[in-house]
Design a protein around this motif. Structure first.
Motif, PDB file in Angstrom:
ATOM      1  N   ASP A 197       0.852  -1.179   0.000  1.00 63.60           N
ATOM      2  CA  ASP A 197       0.000   0.000   0.000  1.00 63.60           C
ATOM      3  C   ASP A 197       0.894   1.237   0.000  1.00 63.60           C
ATOM      4  OD1 ASP A 197      -2.109   1.704   0.155  1.00 63.60           O
ATOM      5  OD2 ASP A 197      -2.471   1.395   2.301  1.00 63.60           O
ATOM      6  N   TRP A 198       1.008   1.908  -1.150  1.00 62.02           N
ATOM      7  CA  TRP A 198       1.926   3.042  -1.261  1.00 62.02           C
ATOM      8  C   TRP A 198       1.411   4.248  -0.481  1.00 62.02           C
ATOM      9  CZ3 TRP A 198       0.310   7.646  -3.255  1.00 62.02           C
ATOM     10  CH2 TRP A 198      -0.873   7.642  -4.003  1.00 62.02           C
ATOM     11  N   GLY A 199       0.100   4.342  -0.322  1.00 60.40           N
ATOM     12  CA  GLY A 199      -0.459   5.478   0.429  1.00 60.40           C
ATOM     13  C   GLY A 199      -0.070   5.404   1.902  1.00 60.40           C
ATOM     14  N   ALA A 200      -0.147   4.231   2.481  1.00 62.65           N
ATOM     15  CA  ALA A 200       0.224   4.067   3.888  1.00 62.65           C
ATOM     16  C   ALA A 200       1.719   4.294   4.072  1.00 62.65           C
ATOM     17  CB  ALA A 200      -0.168   2.675   4.364  1.00 62.65           C
ATOM     18  N   GLN A 201       2.524   3.837   3.119  1.00 62.76           N
ATOM     19  CA  GLN A 201       3.967   4.082   3.228  1.00 62.76           C
ATOM     20  C   GLN A 201       4.292   5.567   3.140  1.00 62.76           C
ATOM     21  OE1 GLN A 201       5.828   1.690   0.243  1.00 62.76           O
ATOM     22  NE2 GLN A 201       5.857  -0.143   1.526  1.00 62.76           N
ATOM     23  N   LEU A 202       3.579   6.294   2.274  1.00 64.80           N
ATOM     24  CA  LEU A 202       3.804   7.733   2.151  1.00 64.80           C
ATOM     25  C   LEU A 202       3.427   8.438   3.459  1.00 64.80           C
ATOM     26  CD1 LEU A 202       4.462  10.207   0.348  1.00 64.80           C
ATOM     27  CD2 LEU A 202       2.032  10.286  -0.219  1.00 64.80           C
TER      28      LEU A 202
END
Length: 166
Positions: free
Chosen positions: A142-147
């Motif tokens: 999940d790239w949003g959570a990593q961001l």
């Protein structure tokens, strides 16, 4: 009454008792007599062959080229016939309407169109897909959570790293 020659023995090839397939070459060559007429005729035959062989080669080469060009003309004529048939089809209003409906999804006023997207049976679809390449692969993160973690981690950090040389 001896001639001084030894009688032929059976061990010499081409002499002695006749064997199956054996030829007495010396006797055959000794029987050929060449006259001046024979030499002139033989030289005329050789000269004629020397003159005609290149001409024959040119003739065969030209026949091959003509055959290739005739085949090319035939293929081109078939292409022309196909294009004329296509042009005649495009003159038909019903064909134009069907192409507009199929290719551009045009409809007449008042018609309801149902487009079916992905009408393949799910059982027929492959379940395990091979990667597109060895370098590019799909990651299931999940790239949003990593961001969000990266931004909050940078904002809550106690020490800021100084730039080198300051």
């Amino acid at each position: 009454m001896t001639s001084g020659r030894t009688p032929p023995s059976s061990s010499e090839p081409g002499t002695g008792s006749p064997r199956a397939g054996a030829v007495d070459v010396r006797g055959w060559v000794g029987g050929i007599r060449l006259s001046s007429f024979m030499v002139i005729m033989l030289s005329l035959v050789v000269l004629g062959a020397w003159v005609l062989v290149p001409t024959l080669g040119t003739y065969l080469d030209q026949k091959q080229r003509i055959s290739a060009l005739e085949h090319s003309v035939q293929v081109t004529q078939q292409k022309i016939d196909q294009l004329k048939a296509e042009r005649d089809r495009w003159k038909d209003p019903a064909y134009i309407t069907s192409q507009a409906r199929e290719r551009l999804f045009y409809v007449k006023p008042g018609e309801v169109v149902y487009l079916i997207d992905n009408d393949i049976d799910p059982a027929a679809q492959p379940t395990d897909r091979a990667p597109v390449s060895k370098k590019v692969q799909e990651h299931t993160s999940d790239w949003g959570a990593q961001l969000l973690r990266s931004v909050t981690g940078a904002g809550l950090a106690q020490t800021a790293a100084s730039a080198p040389g300051r």
